[in-house]
Write an enzyme that holds these catalytic residues in place. Structure first.
Site, PDB file in Angstrom:
ATOM      1  N   ARG A  14      40.878  78.304  18.565  1.00 17.31           N
ATOM      2  CA  ARG A  14      42.047  77.548  18.077  1.00 17.31           C
ATOM      3  C   ARG A  14      42.880  78.399  17.114  1.00 17.31           C
ATOM      4  O   ARG A  14      44.091  78.504  17.250  1.00 17.31           O
ATOM      5  CB  ARG A  14      41.581  76.265  17.364  1.00 17.31           C
ATOM      6  CG  ARG A  14      41.088  75.169  18.289  1.00 17.31           C
ATOM      7  CD  ARG A  14      40.575  73.965  17.500  1.00 17.31           C
ATOM      8  NE  ARG A  14      39.320  74.281  16.842  1.00 17.31           N
ATOM      9  CZ  ARG A  14      38.107  74.085  17.375  1.00 17.31           C
ATOM     10  NH1 ARG A  14      38.009  73.526  18.556  1.00 17.31           N
ATOM     11  NH2 ARG A  14      37.005  74.411  16.727  1.00 17.31           N
ATOM     12  N   HIS A 135      38.904  66.758   8.516  1.00 15.84           N
ATOM     13  CA  HIS A 135      39.179  67.735   9.573  1.00 15.84           C
ATOM     14  C   HIS A 135      38.993  67.139  10.957  1.00 15.84           C
ATOM     15  O   HIS A 135      38.384  66.084  11.113  1.00 15.84           O
ATOM     16  CB  HIS A 135      38.241  68.948   9.437  1.00 15.84           C
ATOM     17  CG  HIS A 135      38.660  69.923   8.373  1.00 15.84           C
ATOM     18  ND1 HIS A 135      38.349  69.728   7.045  1.00 15.84           N
ATOM     19  CD2 HIS A 135      39.365  71.080   8.432  1.00 15.84           C
ATOM     20  CE1 HIS A 135      38.844  70.737   6.335  1.00 15.84           C
ATOM     21  NE2 HIS A 135      39.460  71.571   7.154  1.00 15.84           N
ATOM     22  N   LYS A 139      35.278  70.817  14.319  1.00 18.72           N
ATOM     23  CA  LYS A 139      34.908  71.777  13.270  1.00 18.72           C
ATOM     24  C   LYS A 139      33.387  71.876  13.161  1.00 18.72           C
ATOM     25  O   LYS A 139      32.689  70.862  13.101  1.00 18.72           O
ATOM     26  CB  LYS A 139      35.514  71.345  11.927  1.00 18.72           C
ATOM     27  CG  LYS A 139      35.226  72.303  10.801  1.00 18.72           C
ATOM     28  CD  LYS A 139      36.101  72.010   9.593  1.00 18.72           C
ATOM     29  CE  LYS A 139      35.768  72.928   8.419  1.00 18.72           C
ATOM     30  NZ  LYS A 139      35.849  74.359   8.745  1.00 18.72           N
TER      31      LYS A 139
HETATM   32  N1  LIG Z   1      40.789  80.372   6.475  1.00 21.12           N
HETATM   33  C1  LIG Z   1      41.548  79.514   7.126  1.00 21.12           C
HETATM   34  O1  LIG Z   1      42.701  79.234   6.758  1.00 21.12           O
HETATM   35  C2  LIG Z   1      41.012  78.864   8.357  1.00 21.12           C
HETATM   36  C3  LIG Z   1      39.745  79.142   8.741  1.00 21.12           C
HETATM   37  N2  LIG Z   1      39.233  78.561   9.844  1.00 21.12           N
HETATM   38  C4  LIG Z   1      37.888  78.982  10.200  1.00 21.12           C
HETATM   39  O2  LIG Z   1      38.005  79.946  11.231  1.00 21.12           O
HETATM   40  C5  LIG Z   1      36.876  79.846  12.099  1.00 21.12           C
HETATM   41  C6  LIG Z   1      37.368  79.585  13.515  1.00 21.12           C
HETATM   42  O3  LIG Z   1      37.952  78.314  13.591  1.00 21.12           O
HETATM   43  P1  LIG Z   1      38.509  77.751  14.973  1.00 21.12           P
HETATM   44  O4  LIG Z   1      39.512  78.701  15.551  1.00 21.12           O
HETATM   45  O5  LIG Z   1      38.893  76.347  14.730  1.00 21.12           O
HETATM   46  O6  LIG Z   1      37.184  77.786  15.865  1.00 21.12           O
HETATM   47  P2  LIG Z   1      37.053  77.991  17.449  1.00 21.12           P
HETATM   48  O7  LIG Z   1      35.677  77.551  17.811  1.00 21.12           O
HETATM   49  O8  LIG Z   1      38.210  77.350  18.143  1.00 21.12           O
HETATM   50  O9  LIG Z   1      37.189  79.567  17.647  1.00 21.12           O
HETATM   51  C7  LIG Z   1      36.188  80.511  17.367  1.00 21.12           C
HETATM   52  C8  LIG Z   1      36.243  81.515  18.491  1.00 21.12           C
HETATM   53  O10 LIG Z   1      35.501  82.658  18.131  1.00 21.12           O
HETATM   54  C9  LIG Z   1      34.825  83.123  19.294  1.00 21.12           C
HETATM   55  N3  LIG Z   1      33.751  84.008  18.889  1.00 21.12           N
HETATM   56  C10 LIG Z   1      32.521  83.719  18.405  1.00 21.12           C
HETATM   57  N4  LIG Z   1      31.841  84.841  18.146  1.00 21.12           N
HETATM   58  C11 LIG Z   1      32.666  85.880  18.438  1.00 21.12           C
HETATM   59  C12 LIG Z   1      32.540  87.287  18.366  1.00 21.12           C
HETATM   60  N5  LIG Z   1      31.421  87.867  17.934  1.00 21.12           N
HETATM   61  N6  LIG Z   1      33.592  88.058  18.743  1.00 21.12           N
HETATM   62  C13 LIG Z   1      34.737  87.489  19.180  1.00 21.12           C
HETATM   63  N7  LIG Z   1      34.918  86.150  19.290  1.00 21.12           N
HETATM   64  C14 LIG Z   1      33.883  85.363  18.908  1.00 21.12           C
HETATM   65  C15 LIG Z   1      34.371  81.827  19.975  1.00 21.12           C
HETATM   66  O11 LIG Z   1      34.024  82.041  21.325  1.00 21.12           O
HETATM   67  C16 LIG Z   1      35.640  80.987  19.816  1.00 21.12           C
HETATM   68  O12 LIG Z   1      36.556  81.212  20.859  1.00 21.12           O
HETATM   69  C17 LIG Z   1      36.009  78.727  11.520  1.00 21.12           C
HETATM   70  O13 LIG Z   1      35.031  79.293  10.673  1.00 21.12           O
HETATM   71  C18 LIG Z   1      36.999  77.904  10.720  1.00 21.12           C
HETATM   72  O14 LIG Z   1      36.407  77.178   9.702  1.00 21.12           O
HETATM   73  C19 LIG Z   1      39.947  77.706  10.610  1.00 21.12           C
HETATM   74  C20 LIG Z   1      41.224  77.377  10.261  1.00 21.12           C
HETATM   75  C21 LIG Z   1      41.864  77.922   9.099  1.00 21.12           C
HETATM   76  O1  LIG Z   2      37.870  74.772  10.688  1.00 21.16           O
HETATM   77  C1  LIG Z   2      39.025  74.508  10.283  1.00 21.16           C
HETATM   78  O2  LIG Z   2      39.838  73.887  10.970  1.00 21.16           O
HETATM   79  C2  LIG Z   2      39.411  74.957   8.943  1.00 21.16           C
HETATM   80  N1  LIG Z   2      38.583  75.715   8.282  1.00 21.16           N
HETATM   81  C3  LIG Z   2      38.779  76.242   6.983  1.00 21.16           C
HETATM   82  C4  LIG Z   2      37.792  75.649   6.018  1.00 21.16           C
HETATM   83  O3  LIG Z   2      36.634  75.417   6.399  1.00 21.16           O
HETATM   84  O4  LIG Z   2      38.159  75.419   4.862  1.00 21.16           O
HETATM   85  C5  LIG Z   2      40.213  76.138   6.521  1.00 21.16           C
HETATM   86  C6  LIG Z   2      40.897  74.875   6.926  1.00 21.16           C
HETATM   87  O5  LIG Z   2      40.357  73.829   6.203  1.00 21.16           O
HETATM   88  C7  LIG Z   2      40.753  74.637   8.421  1.00 21.16           C
END
Ligand SMILES: NC(=O)C1=CN([C@@H]2O[C@H](COP(=O)(O)OP(=O)(O)OC[C@H]3O[C@@H](n4cnc5c(N)ncnc54)[C@H](O)[C@@H]3O)[C@@H](O)[C@H]2O)C=CC1
Ligand SMILES: O=C(O)C1=N[C@H](C(=O)O)C[C@H](O)C1
Length: 250
Positions: A14, A135, A139
């Site tokens: 995502r 969320h 998640k």
């Molecule tokens: N810091 C921020 O502002 C934000 C952080 N996040 C975090 O980012 C992470 C991802 O969130 P989403 O995109 O919602 O999850 P998601 O599940 O949609 O995407 C994660 C992707 O990483 C892939 N993946 C897993 N291991 C991998 C590897 N070794 N190499 C390459 N790809 C790999 C998975 O197959 C999947 O496609 C979560 O930990 C989430 O909490 C999410 C939104 C905002």
């Molecule tokens: O998984 C998410 O979606 C998000 N992950 C981050 C968190 O765990 O704080 C950032 C944001 O909240 C979205």
């Protein structure tokens, strides 16, 4: 001027797919690799990546970062699941690669960073505080990294101000009813279809409450922060924890 060569890890997720689009749309950046789970990390060195954006999963991020740091590739990390042990390991890798920078951003949303800062500023003025994060139900982790970080910042501000534990006369409760305890701050996690990423910090004292709330309504809201991180991390060696350090908030 040559473009900064950027890779995205988790490129089909995502957040990763949004980051791929954001990097491709930026005139000063070139997307040189977009890796999914199972792809070999050697693609990063073969592509000459200078910065890797990690938006994967807590079980993948450490291996990714060890590879990147040991090959002098800067990291911009949104992936959650950070503990003191993990940060210590990362600092050790960075010590062996002193020109390399890694930004870990619990939240890339500028408003979310401000929300955390406002909560930290308000903390010393209130007897009671609760964090509620909300969320999407896909998640993987709870509480969110943002909520955990917010609670830690609040706890630090309370301690600095000499505040003790907040009052709570609960003597019997169903397990979980009072949320998770993060450094003495109750954190509640809601998972609801239709939501993206939201957080409220509730403060209370005699005769008044204050609510600080932030809503990410679309993952595009995180992209200015991701791009800022990519552009700044190349000149910030070592570990930077929190996007606020690149925002000149003070
Ligand atoms: N810091 C921020 O502002 C934000 C952080 N996040 C975090 O980012 C992470 C991802 O969130 P989403 O995109 O919602 O999850 P998601 O599940 O949609 O995407 C994660 C992707 O990483 C892939 N993946 C897993 N291991 C991998 C590897 N070794 N190499 C390459 N790809 C790999 C998975 O197959 C999947 O496609 C979560 O930990 C989430 O909490 C999410 C939104 C905002
Ligand atoms: O998984 C998410 O979606 C998000 N992950 C981050 C968190 O765990 O704080 C950032 C944001 O909240 C979205």
């Amino acid at each position: 001027m040559s473009k900064l060569r950027v890779a995205v890890l988790g490129a089909r997720g995502r957040m990763g797919s949004e980051a791929v689009r954001a990097v491709e749309a930026a005139d000063d950046l070139e997307l040189v690799a977009a890796l999914g789970r199972g792809d070999s990390l050697t693609a990063l060195t073969e592509a000459g990546a200078q910065v890797a954006v990690d938006l994967t999963t807590p079980d993948s991020v450490m291996e990714n970062l060890e590879f990147c740091v040991s090959h002098g590739i800067h990291g911009v990390v949104g992936t959650t699941g950070w503990s003191d042990e993990r940060l210590t390991a990362l600092r050790g890798w960075l010590a062996d690669s002193p020109d390399t920078g890694v930004l870990i951003a619990p939240n890339f949303g500028i408003g979310a960073v401000l929300m955390m800062r406002f909560a930290q500023q308000a903390a010393r003025f209130y007897e009671s505080v609760e964090v509620v994060e909300l969320h999407h139900p896909n998640k993987a982790d709870a509480p969110s990294g943002t909520a955990a970080r917010t609670a830690q910042l609040i706890a630090g501000a309370r301690e600095a101000a000499g505040l003790g534990a907040q009052p709570d006369a609960t003597s019997t409760a169903l397990e979980g009813a009072r949320g998770a305890d993060v450094d003495g701050v109750p954190v509640h996690s809601v998972r609801l279809r239709g939501l993206v990423a939201h957080q409220e910090v509730l403060f209370g004292d005699e005769g008044e409450t204050l609510t600080v709330r932030h809503d990410s309504l679309h993952r595009g809201s995180f992209m200015p922060g991701v791009l800022l991180g990519v552009r700044r991390v190349v000149s910030e060696p070592g570990l930077t924890f929190g996007l606020e350090h690149f925002l000149d908030l003070d």
